[in-house]
Design a protein around this motif. Structure first.
Motif, PDB file in Angstrom:
ATOM      1  N   SER A 234       0.853  -1.175   0.000  1.00 53.09           N
ATOM      2  CA  SER A 234       0.000   0.000   0.000  1.00 53.09           C
ATOM      3  C   SER A 234       0.891   1.228   0.000  1.00 53.09           C
ATOM      4  O   SER A 234       2.115   1.129   0.135  1.00 53.09           O
ATOM      5  CB  SER A 234      -0.917   0.000   1.231  1.00 53.09           C
ATOM      6  N   SER A 235       0.277   2.387  -0.141  1.00 57.26           N
ATOM      7  CA  SER A 235       1.029   3.643  -0.131  1.00 57.26           C
ATOM      8  C   SER A 235       1.080   4.155   1.302  1.00 57.26           C
ATOM      9  O   SER A 235       0.134   4.766   1.786  1.00 57.26           O
ATOM     10  CB  SER A 235       0.366   4.676  -1.042  1.00 57.26           C
ATOM     11  N   LEU A 236       2.172   3.879   1.976  1.00 56.31           N
ATOM     12  CA  LEU A 236       2.289   4.180   3.403  1.00 56.31           C
ATOM     13  C   LEU A 236       3.319   5.262   3.700  1.00 56.31           C
ATOM     14  O   LEU A 236       3.689   5.473   4.850  1.00 56.31           O
ATOM     15  CB  LEU A 236       2.634   2.895   4.165  1.00 56.31           C
ATOM     16  N   LEU A 237       3.807   5.968   2.675  1.00 53.83           N
ATOM     17  CA  LEU A 237       4.834   6.990   2.855  1.00 53.83           C
ATOM     18  C   LEU A 237       4.203   8.340   3.187  1.00 53.83           C
ATOM     19  O   LEU A 237       3.323   8.800   2.461  1.00 53.83           O
ATOM     20  CB  LEU A 237       5.665   7.188   1.579  1.00 53.83           C
ATOM     21  N   PRO A 238       4.641   8.999   4.240  1.00 51.76           N
ATOM     22  CA  PRO A 238       4.230  10.385   4.458  1.00 51.76           C
ATOM     23  C   PRO A 238       5.011  11.297   3.508  1.00 51.76           C
ATOM     24  O   PRO A 238       6.068  10.912   2.997  1.00 51.76           O
ATOM     25  CB  PRO A 238       4.625  10.650   5.913  1.00 51.76           C
ATOM     26  N   SER A 239       4.512  12.494   3.292  1.00 50.35           N
ATOM     27  CA  SER A 239       5.221  13.431   2.423  1.00 50.35           C
ATOM     28  C   SER A 239       6.496  13.910   3.098  1.00 50.35           C
ATOM     29  O   SER A 239       6.649  13.826   4.320  1.00 50.35           O
ATOM     30  CB  SER A 239       4.335  14.630   2.089  1.00 50.35           C
ATOM     31  N   ASP A 240       7.420  14.461   2.293  1.00 52.45           N
ATOM     32  CA  ASP A 240       8.644  14.998   2.879  1.00 52.45           C
ATOM     33  C   ASP A 240       8.371  16.281   3.660  1.00 52.45           C
ATOM     34  O   ASP A 240       9.202  16.695   4.478  1.00 52.45           O
ATOM     35  CB  ASP A 240       9.706  15.244   1.796  1.00 52.45           C
ATOM     36  N   LEU A 241       7.210  16.904   3.441  1.00 52.11           N
ATOM     37  CA  LEU A 241       6.822  18.052   4.260  1.00 52.11           C
ATOM     38  C   LEU A 241       6.562  17.611   5.699  1.00 52.11           C
ATOM     39  O   LEU A 241       6.968  18.291   6.656  1.00 52.11           O
ATOM     40  CB  LEU A 241       5.568  18.710   3.677  1.00 52.11           C
ATOM     41  N   THR A 242       5.892  16.474   5.852  1.00 58.49           N
ATOM     42  CA  THR A 242       5.673  15.923   7.187  1.00 58.49           C
ATOM     43  C   THR A 242       7.001  15.562   7.836  1.00 58.49           C
ATOM     44  O   THR A 242       7.244  15.837   9.017  1.00 58.49           O
ATOM     45  CB  THR A 242       4.769  14.684   7.116  1.00 58.49           C
ATOM     46  N   ALA A 243       7.887  14.944   7.051  1.00 57.98           N
ATOM     47  CA  ALA A 243       9.203  14.562   7.569  1.00 57.98           C
ATOM     48  C   ALA A 243      10.023  15.795   7.945  1.00 57.98           C
ATOM     49  O   ALA A 243      10.792  15.763   8.913  1.00 57.98           O
ATOM     50  CB  ALA A 243       9.947  13.721   6.535  1.00 57.98           C
ATOM     51  N   ALA A 244       9.871  16.888   7.183  1.00 62.95           N
ATOM     52  CA  ALA A 244      10.593  18.125   7.498  1.00 62.95           C
ATOM     53  C   ALA A 244      10.168  18.663   8.863  1.00 62.95           C
ATOM     54  O   ALA A 244      10.998  19.104   9.663  1.00 62.95           O
ATOM     55  CB  ALA A 244      10.336  19.162   6.411  1.00 62.95           C
ATOM     56  N   PHE A 245       8.867  18.625   9.128  1.00 71.47           N
ATOM     57  CA  PHE A 245       8.350  19.036  10.424  1.00 71.47           C
ATOM     58  C   PHE A 245       8.900  18.122  11.513  1.00 71.47           C
ATOM     59  O   PHE A 245       9.392  18.582  12.552  1.00 71.47           O
ATOM     60  CB  PHE A 245       6.815  18.976  10.389  1.00 71.47           C
ATOM     61  N   LEU A 246       8.840  16.810  11.255  1.00 72.61           N
ATOM     62  CA  LEU A 246       9.287  15.825  12.237  1.00 72.61           C
ATOM     63  C   LEU A 246      10.776  15.963  12.540  1.00 72.61           C
ATOM     64  O   LEU A 246      11.206  15.793  13.686  1.00 72.61           O
ATOM     65  CB  LEU A 246       8.977  14.418  11.734  1.00 72.61           C
TER      66      LEU A 246
END
Length: 380
Positions: A234-246
């Motif tokens: 399935s498509s389980l990747l968050p966006s890199d915008l979410t990762a940038a926040f994290l």
């Protein structure tokens, strides 16, 4: 003059999130597995020692991925506490498996490892311990039981980042582990999660399932000349915008944890006199467990009306809340799972638990007001 409202939670922002998001925007890579995702993966792998870390949309998604990795079939069983969030059970139910609910310990409110072995049947495939409030389950005996019966361990460490059991980070002890980065968690990105793959044999397949069942990751590493459909996924990747926040949160994880522990310690000291008077019970943290100050709860005396206490706190503009409704008593829990034993402790303790306001920035004076108000209500 009306008292200021003390909310239950305020999501913490470090101050670096916006700059990171702007950097991601300038990079023109906004989808998953960009530069910030790779930084988060590396941090998690170095911090926990897991074989592979994979960011997901949520802890729920991480548990879904774990359940697929276990190749569960209809009728297979997974042992877990009833005192947990619905995602712990849903992930396995979606694969056709049956959650088997086991009672919790009196002290930590975690899965009672002494009850596990009697709940094992020929259909049992895994154990899913949940580290409540960032305090570890007793993972040594759980690991011994799993090994003896050839079972997998999937740690639900949604609340457990920066906490450990006998020096080993939570989430990195079983075959698989999961974190939550929901806004109510210590380290947050609004929504978000991660799967920790501790068994290296599962690492590549986990990556493939997370990437829609393709070997896209191998293609971008130059290991194959094209990527194709390899497995269910399935498509389980968050966006890199979410990762940038994290990433801003992970970089500051040490300070965040220290500040939360200071708040936790203040509550613990302030509420000691109420415990001595028998008006409540404070949390228990075993000496071999290093917790992370995720939340602070109290247990009311038997026979006390929790609804009435919460109502009085609300009248005083203090937003305290209860926690899980045990899954074995929920309509879907009855439909999809089964209880091992009467789960009397789960029912009793869950009905007496109150979580107090807890967030970075909570002032000592506010905590004093919470504790004094709670003491006045319980002392009547």
């Amino acid at each position: 003059m009306a008292s200021e409202i003390i909310p239950f939670n305020r999501p913490h922002v470090t101050g670096g999130e916006q700059a990171n998001i702007e950097q991601a925007l300038k990079s023109h890579h906004l989808s998953g597995d960009g530069a910030f995702t790779r930084r988060c993966h590396q941090w998690l792998e170095q911090r926990t020692g897991c074989a592979k870390a994979l960011l997901t949309h949520s802890c729920t998604s991480a548990l879904d991925l774990a359940a697929i990795l276990l190749d569960l079939k209809s009728g297979d069983e997974v042992i877990m506490p009833s005192f947990t969030f619905v995602s712990t059970a849903n992930a396995f139910v979606l694969r056709g498996a049956v959650p088997v609910f086991v009672d919790i310990r009196e002290d930590t409110l975690n899965l009672d490892e002494r009850q596990i072995e009697a709940a094992i049947t020929s259909r049992t495939r895994a154990i899913a311990p949940v580290h409540y409030a960032g305090v570890a389950c007793e993972m040594d005996p759980i690991g011994t039981i799993a090994k003896r019966h050839d079972l997998r361990i999937v740690e639900d460490a949604a609340q457990g980042i920066m906490a450990s059991y006998k020096g080993t980070p939570l989430g990195a002890i079983g075959d698989l582990g999961s974190f939550s980065f929901h806004e109510t968690k210590n380290i947050q990105s609004g929504e978000g999660g991660a799967l920790l793959v501790n068994d290296p044999a599962l690492a590549l397949r986990a990556e493939i399932i997370r990437e829609k069942g393709t070997d896209r990751g191998r293609f971008f590493r130059g290991e194959v000349d094209k990527y194709t459909w390899q497995d269910v996924g399935s498509s389980l990747l968050p966006s890199d915008l979410t990762a940038a926040f994290l990433w801003a949160q992970l970089e500051d994880a040490g300070r965040i944890t220290s500040e939360r522990l200071a708040i936790w310690d203040r509550y613990h000291a302030m509420l000691a006199p109420l415990e001595q008077r028998g008006l409540l019970r404070r949390p228990v943290v075993p000496g071999h467990c290093t917790h992370n100050g995720h939340l602070y709860y109290v247990l009311l005396p038997p026979g006390t009306s929790r609804g009435a206490v919460l109502g009085k706190l609300r009248e005083a503009e203090i937003r305290a809340v209860f926690h899980y409704v045990p899954l074995h008593s929920a309509p879907a829990g009855i439909r999809f799972g089964r209880a091992h034993g009467d789960l009397q402790r789960t029912t009793d303790l869950s009905e007496r638990l109150i979580r107090l306001p807890f967030w970075i920035g909570l002032q000592e004076a506010q905590q004093q007001r919470v504790c004094e108000t709670l003491g006045a209500i319980l002392g009547r």
